[in-house]
Every structure is written in structure tokens, then in C-alpha cells.
Motif scaffolding. Sequence first.
Motif, short mmCIF file in Angstrom:
data_model
loop_
_atom_site.label_atom_id
_atom_site.label_comp_id
_atom_site.label_asym_id
_atom_site.label_seq_id
_atom_site.Cartn_x
_atom_site.Cartn_y
_atom_site.Cartn_z
N ARG A 1 -0.96 9.39 5.54
CA ARG A 1 -1.09 8.13 5.83
C ARG A 1 -1.92 7.66 6.96
O ARG A 1 -2.22 8.96 7.26
CB ARG A 1 0.42 6.93 5.31
CG ARG A 1 1.44 7.61 6.19
CD ARG A 1 2.63 6.96 6.55
NE ARG A 1 3.35 7.60 6.84
CZ ARG A 1 3.47 6.61 8.39
NH1 ARG A 1 2.84 5.87 8.85
NH2 ARG A 1 4.78 7.11 9.26
N SER A 2 -2.10 6.65 7.33
CA SER A 2 -2.81 6.76 8.55
C SER A 2 -1.50 6.44 9.43
O SER A 2 -0.79 5.16 9.30
CB SER A 2 -3.56 5.58 8.62
OG SER A 2 -4.34 4.84 9.79
N HIS B 1 -5.34 11.01 9.30
CA HIS B 1 -5.01 10.51 8.55
C HIS B 1 -4.24 12.29 7.77
O HIS B 1 -4.45 12.99 7.31
CB HIS B 1 -5.34 10.34 7.19
CG HIS B 1 -5.46 9.95 5.90
ND1 HIS B 1 -6.13 10.32 5.26
CD2 HIS B 1 -5.32 9.78 5.68
CE1 HIS B 1 -5.78 10.31 3.29
NE2 HIS B 1 -4.92 8.97 4.07
N ASP C 1 0.27 13.75 6.44
CA ASP C 1 1.85 13.49 6.14
C ASP C 1 3.24 13.41 7.78
O ASP C 1 2.67 14.40 7.99
CB ASP C 1 2.55 14.58 4.99
CG ASP C 1 3.70 14.57 4.47
OD1 ASP C 1 4.51 13.83 5.42
OD2 ASP C 1 3.61 14.45 3.79
N PRO D 1 -2.05 1.97 6.07
CA PRO D 1 -0.65 2.59 5.93
C PRO D 1 -0.35 2.60 4.45
O PRO D 1 -0.53 2.13 3.91
CB PRO D 1 -0.57 2.01 7.39
CG PRO D 1 -1.90 1.84 8.07
CD PRO D 1 -2.09 1.39 7.12
N ALA D 2 0.36 3.58 4.58
CA ALA D 2 1.24 2.97 3.40
C ALA D 2 1.59 2.69 2.86
O ALA D 2 2.55 1.84 4.20
CB ALA D 2 2.84 4.30 3.79
#
Length: 597
Positions: free
Chosen positions: A281-282, A318, A320, A446-447
Amino acid sequence: MPEADAPPLPIVVALGVFLLLLAGTYMVFHNERSYRDTKAQQIDAQAAILASTVGPALEFDDAKAAQEYVNALASDGGIDEAAVYDATGDLVAGYARSGARPTPPDLARAGHRITSNRILSILPVRRGPSVIGTVYVRSVIEPLSRRLERYAAIGVVFLMAILTFIVLARTQRSLHRKNLELARANEALHAEAGAREKVETALRQSQKMEAIGQLTGGIAHDFNNLLQVISGNLEMLKRRDFALGDDARRMIDAAARGAERASTLTSRLLAFARRQPLAPRSFDVNALVTGMSELLRRVLGEQILVETVLAAGLWRVHADANQLENALVNLVVNARDAMERGGKLTIETANMTLDGAQADAHGMTPGEYVMISVSDTGTGMSRDVQEHAFEPFFTTKGIGKGTGLGLSQVYGYVRQSGGHARIASEAGEGTTIKLYLPRATADVEPAPAARPGAASAADLQDRPILVVEDDEGVRTFVVAGLTELGYPVRVAHDGASALRALDADAAIGLLFTDIGLPGAMNGRELADEAMRRLPGLPVLFTTAYARDTIVHHGRLDAGVELITKPFTLHDLAARVERILASEAARAFWSRDHAAAP
């Protein structure tokens, strides 16, 4: 000088002729020696090139490749024999212009030898300090009678001597020029051989890493299934109310800790092999480092000073975030162990833009990256240690002080994220490890945050969970755990029996399936068919080893829910509850399936 004082013309002529003949004679001998030396250099150069190029073929017992290198010398008409021998002196490859088997030389006498009509060169083939073979090249020397014909006219007449002198001078210049060209060609060949050696070394390293990754993936499935059975049953045993003595509880706890350490070991191996499922994710690296500051200080202790140099305007990455936290903890632990008497640790961030040349040098894609460096003032690493630092199970720590998987896990995570890791260190001068992670593009979001409000087990009274698992031990644990949590359960051991269960009970509310199933249908194919029959059916995958069926380029496919083995009952309950809380799942459960009994 007055004419009366000048030497008589015949003397001048005779002296001139004598000098010319002397010069011609000198040039004949000089060219003879130059011819032999040049020929010897050429043969030595050909032998050296053959020795440098045939090394990998000898090392891997590739006689065909060795023969191709030998055959390449056949284009030189002066070479009448060439051969390659292994370390025991047996012929590996060779040719003779006569068509016969190459003449066996005295391999013990390395170097070149010149006879009246032959020049031969014998050179060892080395790999480091070891001799792994020998090459032999032999060339024909032009007969002396034929060579002398070029200079016979020198002693005939004065004019022919002059002409011969001019021709010889020009020939000498031409030979010199060709020698220079040959030297440059030889240098280019040596440079190419060196570059090829580097490429081959990198390829062997890559193949070694890939082989380790394949081995890891091959054992991960069965190993993690075993760990799932062990840790799951230990967890279920601890949840029972029957009386256990203190010794029994201590043994159960010790067994559970051992299973957890084994699970961590497998997880690190999969991280190195770049086969762990990532959830990128960012996010802001500066914020992540700041949030970890207290944890890192506790890890380092009071003897080590921590300094952070965080770049202003740092790009988002970007990747984990959880795995980056693990990577930083691993780097900090290694730095702490390298500073037993205290020191200073510096964490720095910066924006980096790599052009084509810089990216190629590090095996990366040109573009924009965020750099995170961890520097210490510890003992540092030698060049040999640096070359192996990222390999799994390589460690300079004593027995019981490290598994050798910390840096390999960091390396695997960064490479799987599309970045790179570098080490800069000198013995006694400390170490700096830099991680490069790709910058998040504008279209990376973002997640999404999880929505609150989970359904209870009572909501699934008429919507059973279909558990599809081929391993009996794992299946027994999952069914027992879900039943204990209050969920109704249906069971299948492969894709075909799962589809029959769906046809028999259309009220199934959640499909929980292993990805690796026996038979012609894997877990992903089962899920696709199940959702075709029951559109919107929630699916939770599990696996001991994330294959490409739901993980591509190290990242989960969009919308996929995955729980990796070994997992605890608490983990399973939390994941099921999160799925139950989704609007899509609620919408599916609220439908009135006409096919339900």
C-alpha cells in the motif's frame, strides 16, 4: 667538404652498398626474430583466450561448449592443433587440421616452446588457486627457405637493396600496426572475457538463489501443514478445561514456542525466496520510522545512541509496511550485535532518482525510489563477508546467536517489492545498509480501512462454512476450531466433493479452501466455479505456500482474502469475522437462495 677531400666514389658506393647489405642482413635477422616472437605471442594469446573462455565449460563438464571454443580456433590457418584437457590430463575437446587425434603434449611443462617448424603453447586453466584443466595450441612456422626468398634481392643490386629496404620498412610498419591492432583486440577479448565472467558469476548466484527459493517453496507446503497440525492441536489442548499439572503445561508451552519459532524460520525462508504474499500500500516511510523509534530504542539499549535524519518532502512508497518494519528491526538487531561496546546508529531517508546506468549497475528499473539507510559504527564487514551477507544461513555470529536469516529476509522482501538492497562496509569502520523502495505513483491509493461491525456466529445458523482441506490433520483442527467458535461447518477434501456439497446445500455462506488441492481442480479454480454457481459467495483462502494462483509478482490478487499456515484459532476467528463484517458478505447472506433446502 671540398670535392678533393671527399672519399672516392667507388669507396662511397662500396661503403653504401656494404651498409645497405649490412642493414639488409640485420633486417633479415631482425624480422626472423620478430616473426618468431610475434608468432609466439599470437599463439600464447590464443591459448590464454582459450584458457579464460573454456573455464566454465570445464567447471560444469560441458564438453560440447569446450569443443565449440576449440573449433573457433580453426579459422586461424596457422594453427594446426588445439586441445583442452581436464585436471587429470584426459582429453575433453580438440581438433587437428590433419584430422587425426591431437598429439599428446607434456602438460607438466607450461609455457610456449619453439622448434624449427612449430610453436606450441601450454597453459593451465585456473579457477581461483585451483588448476581445473590445461589448454594446448600448436601453430606451424613458415619454412626458412620460403622466408629468405623475400630478402634474396637485397644482395643482388644496389637499387634492389634500396627497394627491398623500403619494402621491408613499410612491411615493418604494417606488422607493427597489425601487432597494435592485435594487442587491442586481445585487450578487448580479455575485457569481454572478464565481463562474461562477471555475468556468469551473477548468473550462477541468481541460479543458486532461485534453486534455494524453489527448494524452500517445495518443502514449505508440507512443513507448514505439519506446523499447522502441531501448533493447532497444542492451542486446542490449552483451551481444554481438564486438569493439567504444571509440568504438562510447561511442556505444552515449550512445544508451542518451538512450533512458533519453526513457523518464523519458514516465513523468513519464504521471504528470502521472494515467495511471501505481500499486501503493498502507499505509506509515509518517515511516519513509519518515527512510529518505531521507541521500539528501536528498546531493541538497541542504552549504550547505543540513535539518530534519525529524515528527508523533508519524502515521497510515499508502495510496499508492505509491516514487512518494512520487520526489515528495519532485523537491520537494527544486526547493528546492535556489531556494536557490543556501544556506538551510534543512524537511520536516514532520502529521495533517489536512478538513471539507466545507475539502475543497470544494481539490477533495478530506472525511476524514482525512496532510500532508507541504517548505519552503525560497529565492527564492519570484510569484502568476502559482504559477498555472502544476504545468503540464507550465512552468519558470522557464534552458535546459538543467530540463524543467518535476518539479512536474507530483508533482501528478499526488498527485491520482491521491486527495490534493491546494498551494503557498504569496511572492517573496523562500521556498516551502512541501504534499502531502495519504489515511489508510490499517483494512482496508488492507501489500503481501505476495515468497516466496523462484525456479524456473529449466530448470523450463520443457516449459512454453514464449507471447509475444503486435503490434509486430514489440518482439516480436523479447522473444523474443531470453527465448531468451537459456534460456526456450522460442512467438510470436503477436494474440489469435486466441495462442488457436490455446494449442490447439496445452496445455503453455504462462506467457502474456506486450501489453494493446493488434489485432483484436477485447485482452490482458486474451485472458488471461481463456486462463485459462478453462487454469485457473491465470500471466499477465504488458506495455504502453506502461496502459489501463483492468487499471488502474482509477490502481491495478492485484488479482492483475495488469504490466511497463511500455520495460523492460530484466534487468527482464523479474526479473519472470518472481518469477512462477515463486509457489506458484500452481508448482501450475499441476506439473499433468499431458492436452491437452499
